[in-house]
Design a protein around this motif. Structure first.
Motif, PDB file in Angstrom:
ATOM      1  N   TYR A   1     -32.005  15.740  18.747  1.00 20.56           N
ATOM      2  CA  TYR A   1     -31.861  14.476  19.477  1.00 20.56           C
ATOM      3  C   TYR A   1     -30.642  14.529  20.416  1.00 20.56           C
ATOM      4  O   TYR A   1     -30.696  14.077  21.558  1.00 20.56           O
ATOM      5  CB  TYR A   1     -31.707  13.308  18.507  1.00 20.56           C
ATOM      6  N   SER A   2     -29.535  15.074  19.923  1.00 23.73           N
ATOM      7  CA  SER A   2     -28.317  15.126  20.729  1.00 23.73           C
ATOM      8  C   SER A   2     -28.482  16.059  21.925  1.00 23.73           C
ATOM      9  O   SER A   2     -28.082  15.727  23.047  1.00 23.73           O
ATOM     10  CB  SER A   2     -27.131  15.603  19.868  1.00 23.73           C
ATOM     11  N   ALA A   3     -29.073  17.224  21.689  1.00 23.74           N
ATOM     12  CA  ALA A   3     -29.202  18.219  22.752  1.00 23.74           C
ATOM     13  C   ALA A   3     -30.182  17.795  23.834  1.00 23.74           C
ATOM     14  O   ALA A   3     -30.045  18.208  24.995  1.00 23.74           O
ATOM     15  CB  ALA A   3     -29.637  19.557  22.160  1.00 23.74           C
ATOM     16  N   THR A   4     -31.186  16.975  23.473  1.00 26.88           N
ATOM     17  CA  THR A   4     -32.222  16.609  24.445  1.00 26.88           C
ATOM     18  C   THR A   4     -31.934  15.305  25.180  1.00 26.88           C
ATOM     19  O   THR A   4     -32.746  14.893  26.018  1.00 26.88           O
ATOM     20  CB  THR A   4     -33.604  16.517  23.757  1.00 26.88           C
ATOM     21  N   ARG A   5     -30.805  14.657  24.887  1.00 26.66           N
ATOM     22  CA  ARG A   5     -30.408  13.507  25.722  1.00 26.66           C
ATOM     23  C   ARG A   5     -30.183  14.013  27.146  1.00 26.66           C
ATOM     24  O   ARG A   5     -29.408  14.961  27.359  1.00 26.66           O
ATOM     25  CB  ARG A   5     -29.120  12.868  25.214  1.00 26.66           C
TER      26      ARG A   5
ATOM     27  N   CYS B   1     -22.469   4.063  25.805  1.00 29.97           N
ATOM     28  CA  CYS B   1     -23.863   4.049  25.350  1.00 29.97           C
ATOM     29  C   CYS B   1     -23.933   4.311  23.849  1.00 29.97           C
ATOM     30  O   CYS B   1     -23.325   5.255  23.332  1.00 29.97           O
ATOM     31  CB  CYS B   1     -24.667   5.109  26.104  1.00 29.97           C
ATOM     32  N   GLU B   2     -24.705   3.503  23.125  1.00 28.32           N
ATOM     33  CA  GLU B   2     -24.829   3.643  21.672  1.00 28.32           C
ATOM     34  C   GLU B   2     -25.531   4.943  21.281  1.00 28.32           C
ATOM     35  O   GLU B   2     -25.380   5.418  20.148  1.00 28.32           O
ATOM     36  CB  GLU B   2     -25.595   2.456  21.094  1.00 28.32           C
ATOM     37  N   ALA B   3     -26.278   5.525  22.217  1.00 26.77           N
ATOM     38  CA  ALA B   3     -26.979   6.769  21.920  1.00 26.77           C
ATOM     39  C   ALA B   3     -26.095   7.995  22.088  1.00 26.77           C
ATOM     40  O   ALA B   3     -26.481   9.096  21.706  1.00 26.77           O
ATOM     41  CB  ALA B   3     -28.212   6.913  22.809  1.00 26.77           C
ATOM     42  N   ASN B   4     -24.905   7.803  22.623  1.00 29.73           N
ATOM     43  CA  ASN B   4     -24.010   8.929  22.877  1.00 29.73           C
ATOM     44  C   ASN B   4     -23.111   9.205  21.669  1.00 29.73           C
ATOM     45  O   ASN B   4     -21.903   9.351  21.773  1.00 29.73           O
ATOM     46  CB  ASN B   4     -23.160   8.675  24.122  1.00 29.73           C
ATOM     47  N   THR B   5     -23.743   9.231  20.490  1.00 30.04           N
ATOM     48  CA  THR B   5     -23.037   9.523  19.240  1.00 30.04           C
ATOM     49  C   THR B   5     -23.931  10.424  18.395  1.00 30.04           C
ATOM     50  O   THR B   5     -25.139  10.535  18.632  1.00 30.04           O
ATOM     51  CB  THR B   5     -22.731   8.244  18.443  1.00 30.04           C
ATOM     52  N   TRP B   6     -23.331  11.049  17.396  1.00 32.87           N
ATOM     53  CA  TRP B   6     -24.080  11.926  16.495  1.00 32.87           C
ATOM     54  C   TRP B   6     -25.180  11.173  15.765  1.00 32.87           C
ATOM     55  O   TRP B   6     -26.322  11.632  15.674  1.00 32.87           O
ATOM     56  CB  TRP B   6     -23.108  12.560  15.510  1.00 32.87           C
TER      57      TRP B   6
END
Length: 335
Positions: free
Chosen positions: A241-245, A263-268
């Motif tokens: 998930y992290s690598a494919t953002r 951005c809330e998605a910019n976390t582990w």
């Protein structure tokens, strides 16, 4: 017979203990998620004991799941709940006949097909970024192996250091249920998968320089390891998930105009919330599609990823109409 006072989570634990001997680890994990969600919902509805359940309450839970997830997911959840209620009947936790009132959502063939996949262009960009900025890291090796082999997470997790044959060069995928790494299709999923010399070089550099020198609880040396042993499914998922953002590999640009620093998605833990990130299975679909577009025969692709032709066509080959026409072109004859 009078129903017993069994709290929802107590009933769930008894149910899982009852099913454990007959389910694979992966199936038990999925069942646990479904029934725990139901028990949590019961608690939110102030249901103290399972005997308070009736057909209407279970229908409300079904509607709740349909609002939260795709129809196919809700269908799978309700199948597990129906089985759970049948077990509850057997221990007199609910009234006899309640399981017959559990309604399973109906799905269409389209509901059963997931279109989430990583394109070859996206995979190339991600691997180029990782090769430049995070070379031979856990994330690099995870993404590289999932993309280049089309393996499932179970296939990746089962790999030990000894399963890497640099002379092949191959990775050897084996079914080892007794030591914690079963394959979905048991022994039928075992295979040796060729990789390129370039891919093998990255794997070897990872083993030599980045992989923790650790063993798992069965004294095996997992390839994808942490300081505590073999990497969990969720750890691998989070790496993907992290690598494919998109902002992770395209220079920090967000297609949805969000600021990476807020951005809330910019976390582990939050990477899966990104609209552009994908799950590990999306790499498997992407590999199959890219391999077929490159002219790799269906039977070769299917054997490489341990998949039947029917499943490949229905669920994994995401080529568009023109791409599929292009594949047929070289085989056409003017008759």
């Amino acid at each position: 017979m009078q129903e017993k006072n069994i709290p929802p989570h107590d009933g769930v634990q008894r149910y899982l203990n009852d099913r454990k001997p007959e389910l694979s680890q992966k199936s038990l994990y999925n069942y646990r998620i479904s029934v725990n969600q139901f028990a949590d919902w019961c608690t939110d509805q102030n249901i103290r004991y399972l005997r308070e359940l009736d057909g209407d309450l279970i229908a409300q839970f079904k509607d709740y799941r349909l609002e939260q997830v795709a129809t196919i997911t809700a269908r799978n959840d309700m199948r597990v709940i129906k089985n759970f209620i049948e077990f509850c009947e057997s221990i007199h936790a609910v009234f006899s006949g309640l399981a017959e009132l559990v309604r399973i959502p109906k799905t269409t063939e389209q509901d059963e097909i997931c279109d989430d996949f990583l394109t070859k262009e996206e995979a190339d960009a991600i691997l180029e970024f990782l090769g430049k900025h995070q070379y031979a890291s856990h994330r690099h090796v995870i993404l590289l192996l999932l993309w280049k082999t089309g393996a499932r997470i179970s296939g990746l997790r089962t790999l030990d250091v000894d399963d890497i044959d640099s002379t092949g060069p191959t990775v050897q995928i084996r079914h080892r249920p007794d030591t914690g790494t079963p394959l979905k299709n048991d022994e039928r999923g075992e295979r040796n998968v060729f990789v390129t010399e370039e891919t093998m070089e990255v794997i070897q550099d990872f083993i030599e320089h980045q992989r923790p020198n650790t063993t798992d609880e069965y004294d095996r040396k997992p390839l994808i390891a942490t300081r505590h042993g073999r990497a969990a499914h969720t750890t691998i998922q989070r790496h993907v998930y992290s690598a494919t953002r998109p902002c992770n590999y395209n220079g920090g640009n967000c297609p949805w105009d969000k600021r990476p620093e807020t951005c809330e998605a910019n976390t582990w833990d939050g990477a899966s919330k990104c609209e552009g990130s994908v799950s590990p299975h999306a790499l498997r679909r992407g590999y199959v599609t890219a391999a077929r577009n490159a002219g790799q025969p269906k039977d070769v692709t299917g054997e490489r990823v341990n998949m039947s032709g029917r499943v490949l066509d229905k669920h994994y080959d995401k080529g568009n109409h023109q791409e599929k026409a292009n594949r047929r072109q070289d085989h056409l004859r003017d008759i």
